[in-house]
Design an enzyme around this catalytic site. Structure first.
Site, short mmCIF file in Angstrom:
data_model
loop_
_atom_site.label_atom_id
_atom_site.label_comp_id
_atom_site.label_asym_id
_atom_site.label_seq_id
_atom_site.Cartn_x
_atom_site.Cartn_y
_atom_site.Cartn_z
N HIS A 17 0.84 -1.20 0.00
CA HIS A 17 0.00 0.00 0.00
C HIS A 17 0.88 1.25 0.00
CE1 HIS A 17 -3.11 -2.60 2.32
NE2 HIS A 17 -3.59 -2.42 1.12
N LYS A 41 -15.82 -7.15 5.89
CA LYS A 41 -14.73 -8.13 6.04
C LYS A 41 -14.38 -8.40 7.51
CE LYS A 41 -12.29 -7.17 1.70
NZ LYS A 41 -11.14 -6.45 1.17
N ARG A 90 -2.49 -5.98 -8.42
CA ARG A 90 -1.41 -6.92 -8.12
C ARG A 90 -1.26 -7.98 -9.19
NH1 ARG A 90 -3.50 -7.67 -2.15
NH2 ARG A 90 -5.33 -7.10 -3.35
N SER A 128 -2.91 -7.61 3.04
CA SER A 128 -3.12 -7.50 4.49
C SER A 128 -3.46 -8.88 5.07
CB SER A 128 -4.26 -6.52 4.79
OG SER A 128 -3.94 -5.24 4.30
P1 ADP Z 1 -9.91 -3.36 -0.39
O1 ADP Z 1 -10.59 -4.09 0.73
O2 ADP Z 1 -10.62 -2.18 -0.89
O3 ADP Z 1 -9.38 -4.25 -1.49
P2 ADP Z 1 -7.21 -3.16 0.53
O4 ADP Z 1 -6.75 -2.47 1.75
O5 ADP Z 1 -7.08 -4.65 0.51
O6 ADP Z 1 -8.68 -2.70 0.34
O7 ADP Z 1 -6.51 -2.57 -0.73
C1 ADP Z 1 -6.63 -1.22 -1.09
C2 ADP Z 1 -6.02 -1.03 -2.45
O8 ADP Z 1 -4.62 -1.33 -2.38
C3 ADP Z 1 -6.58 -1.93 -3.55
O9 ADP Z 1 -6.58 -1.19 -4.76
C4 ADP Z 1 -5.58 -3.05 -3.64
O10 ADP Z 1 -5.54 -3.63 -4.92
C5 ADP Z 1 -4.29 -2.30 -3.34
N1 ADP Z 1 -3.25 -3.18 -2.79
C6 ADP Z 1 -3.37 -4.10 -1.83
N2 ADP Z 1 -2.19 -4.73 -1.60
C7 ADP Z 1 -1.30 -4.19 -2.45
C8 ADP Z 1 0.07 -4.42 -2.74
N3 ADP Z 1 0.78 -5.38 -2.14
N4 ADP Z 1 0.66 -3.65 -3.66
C9 ADP Z 1 -0.05 -2.70 -4.31
N5 ADP Z 1 -1.35 -2.45 -4.12
C10 ADP Z 1 -1.97 -3.18 -3.20
#
Ligand code: ADP
Length: 162
Positions: A17, A41, A90, A128
């Site tokens: 992130h 979630k 990803r 996460s």
């Molecule tokens: P959501 O529940 O909305 O998917 P996340 O917190 O899981 O929220 O992810 C928020 C954003 O960050 C999404 O666009 C996701 O694709 C991106 N994201 C999650 N992990 C990574 C990563 N390792 N590298 C780049 N982007 C990521």
């Protein structure tokens, strides 16, 4: 002046992130990292905890703000005069959901464009969920998250919440 929002659950924020946040902060005048409150979630961290962890991770990025929001992401974007929504991609597995989300959002609010940033190869496997899984089994997660997040995960583990 282009304001972008970067919405997500951030439960908790990972180095993947943070990579997206840093890169978008170089692309847009202002980036609002937007932490989703209503989350089906069943998050490990409260929205306040998730926002506080993000806040301290982003403290050196002058044009990045952290806020939490409830309801439709496009409404939050509009209320904050954001015209861009940033999402990280990803792998192909992210694509199906993300394209549907982007198209729905565009139908709801045509003035807001979704911009996808391809994840750096270094973090392409990172989520996460995998961080929480690894922390649950006592693995060292310092490679995946910043020290403040690592400490917060340790605390949840000690409380029996993880
Ligand atoms: P959501 O529940 O909305 O998917 P996340 O917190 O899981 O929220 O992810 C928020 C954003 O960050 C999404 O666009 C996701 O694709 C991106 N994201 C999650 N992990 C990574 C990563 N390792 N590298 C780049 N982007 C990521």
């Amino acid at each position: 002046m282009v304001t972008a929002i970067y919405p997500g659950s951030f439960d908790p924020v990972t180095r993947g992130h943070l990579d997206i946040i840093k890169r978008s902060s170089r692309m847009f005048d202002k980036v609002i990292v937007s932490v989703l409150i209503n989350n089906s979630k069943n998050p490990l961290f409260t929205v306040e905890e998730r926002a506080a962890l993000l806040q301290s991770c982003c403290k050196d990025l002058a044009n990045v703000e952290v806020r939490s929001f409830d309801g439709l992401t496009v409404n939050f974007a509009k209320a904050n005069h954001a015209t861009v929504m940033v999402r990280g991609l990803r792998a192909v597995t992210d694509f199906e959901n993300e394209i549907q989300l982007a198209q729905t959002n565009h139908a709801l609010m045509p003035g807001i464009e979704t911009v996808f940033l391809a994840t750096s190869i270094k973090w392409s496997y990172l989520s996460s969920t995998v961080v929480k899984e690894a922390a649950h089994y006592g693995s060292d997660v310092g490679k995946f998250v910043t020290p403040n997040v690592e400490a917060a995960l340790k605390e949840k583990l000690e409380q029996g919440a993880l």
